[in-house]
Design an enzyme around this catalytic site. Structure first.
Site, mmCIF file in Angstrom:
data_model
loop_
_atom_site.group_PDB
_atom_site.id
_atom_site.type_symbol
_atom_site.label_atom_id
_atom_site.label_comp_id
_atom_site.label_asym_id
_atom_site.label_seq_id
_atom_site.Cartn_x
_atom_site.Cartn_y
_atom_site.Cartn_z
ATOM 1 C CE LYS A 248 -3.779 -2.030 2.740
ATOM 2 N NZ LYS A 248 -4.878 -1.906 1.786
ATOM 3 N NE ARG A 322 -10.943 -10.078 -2.415
ATOM 4 C CZ ARG A 322 -11.279 -9.173 -3.324
ATOM 5 N NH1 ARG A 322 -11.448 -9.541 -4.589
ATOM 6 N NH2 ARG A 322 -11.444 -7.904 -3.001
#
Length: 470
Positions: A248, A322
């Protein structure tokens, strides 16, 4: 008493029993400084009476009164008083527009949620109200609301604490502490060795780059042991998310200690169910790890095998939530016969793009379950909005080298997350809640005094309470 909160409807009409009190607040009303409009608030210093301050609250037109109007109004009063007063007498409105229980719950939520402080890292501590007395409320509803809001505090504390402290092992210990406190709860925590032994391949892959061990946490609440019906509530517990090798950028990592907000919601909800002794059976499940960078980090382009046997091509290591959820969902479905399963996660930035920070994204394979969650959201104002899971979206996640890939193009980003998770759901009612926008919105609502809202606790408590009443 340091302060007294008095509600008014628009038109300067007291919404409480004003007998013998009119002289206390007549001056600002006669002067036209206060008219009772929605959102209006006035602090008055009376020359007589036992309260040092009077907070006059405007609730707007009586016929348009809602629970959210009450939450925001009473939260506004408490926000003004924090740091100035220690004790407060809170008068609740008298009206036929809402049920008495609803009035008590909504007003008390506004008061308690706004009174929260997070000052563990401050040298000079923040001051909250220490004595709160409600006048005109329903005792049972007020006690229930205090329990729920205490659990929201509990969740906020977890979500907002340092990631170096709130590790997967720490969350596992919190779950064990709940089992020690409540007889209806039992807890099991799988560490790294057991995760590897059980072949939870996706959770294990995400955890590889971290120096802290992962955990799969199972919290079983049996509030109705005679019933065979069992629900599952599954949360993403990524205690810090660097993005992995798909790192990030600056500005996107500073709040990533809150990437375990789904886990916080599960722990807070399980605590509430036990404290309220709801007659329902729920198993809380948390897949927890850091998504860090190290010499063993899982790699973009590689394929990993899930607990269910489905192989996943990792195209983005920053779509790790996920993966963690997929193994947690598969595990709980294999080990338990479930009536319904709901997962909650700060899953996609796309949910924020699509819905902003006011609404949680909902995806589901069942219309009734979606309707029940939507109703619970309207009642608590932790609102949800259903997004579609059309078959055509599945093409986005098709892989040439595996059964599915974990991320596709930017389009339909939140739906991609739902489509991926759906691949791991069997023949059971299922819903996915993406709280990326609602877990830590900016700016905050009046009753969310810090960026971490504790979203999910009130929503799911209401949902499970409604199931109990059927």
């Amino acid at each position: 008493m340091d302060a007294c909160i008095l509600p008014f409807f628009e038109g300067k009409t007291p919404a409480f029993s004003a007998k013998g009190k009119a002289a206390l607040f007549s001056a600002p009303i006669k002067a036209g400084d206060f008219t009772g409009k929605k959102g209006e608030r006035l602090c008055h210093y009376p020359s007589t009476g036992s309260a040092k301050r009077l907070i006059l609250l405007g609730l707007g037109k009586e016929k348009q009164l809602t629970k959210e109007v009450l939450r925001r109004a009473y939260a506004s009063a408490v926000s003004h008083l924090k740091g100035k007063a220690k004790s407060v007498e809170v008068h609740l409105p008298v009206t036929n527009v809402l049920e008495k229980d609803a009035i008590s719950i909504a007003a008390a939520e506004g008061v308690y949620l706004a009174n929260y402080v997070f000052d563990v890292n401050k040298s000079i501590k923040d001051k909250a109200l220490s004595q709160i007395k409600f006048v005109g409320g329903v005792d049972k509803a007020l006690k229930r609301t205090k329990i729920v809001c205490d659990s929201v505090y509990f969740t906020r504390n977890l979500n907002f604490s340092n990631a170096d402290d709130v590790t997967p092992t720490f969350l596992g210990q919190i779950a064990k502490d709940l089992a020690a406190e409540y007889a209806q709860i039992s807890t099991k925590v799988l560490g790294r060795k057991e995760i590897e032994k059980q072949k939870l391949g996706l959770l294990e892959a995400v955890s590889r780059g971290s120096a802290t061990d992962p955990a799969l946490i199972l919290i079983e609440y049996r509030g109705d042991p005679k019933s065979k019906e069992l629900n599952a509530f599954v949360g993403k517990g990524v205690t810090y998310d660097t993005g992995g090798l798909n790192l990030k950028p600056t500005g996107s990592m500073e709040t990533m200690r809150e990437d375990m907000s789904g886990a916080g919601a599960v722990l807070g909800t399980m605590r509430t169910l036990a404290a309220l002794k709801l007659p329902i059976n729920v198993i809380g499940v948390i897949g927890s790890t850091e998504n860090a960078i190290g010499p063993k980090s899982y790699k973009p382009g590689d394929v990993y095998r899930s607990y269910s046997g489905v192989t996943v091509e990792v195209t983005n290591t920053d779509a790790e939530g996920r993966l963690v959820l997929a193994d947690a969902l598969s595990y709980v479905q294999k080990k338990y016969a479930l009536k319904r399963i709901i997962n909650i996660a700060t899953l996609t930035g796309g949910a924020v793009v699509a819905l902003g920070e006011e609404v949680t994204a909902l995806m589901s394979n069942d219309d009734q379950l979606s309707a029940e969650l939507t109703q619970a959201g309207e009642s608590t104002y932790e609102r949800v909005w259903r997004l579609p899971l059309y078959e055509e979206y599945e093409d986005i996640l098709k892989s040439k080298i595996a059964d599915i890939k974990n991320s596709g193009q930017r389009k339909a980003s939140p739906i991609q997350g739902g489509i991926f998770l759906k691949r791991f759901i069997g023949k059971v009612k299922w819903a996915h809640l993406d709280i990326a926008g609602t877990a830590s919105p900016d700016p905050q609502k009046p009753y969310h005094s810090i960026q971490s809202t504790g979203v999910g606790v009130r929503l799911m408590t209401e949902f499970f309470e409604c199931l109990c009443s059927k």
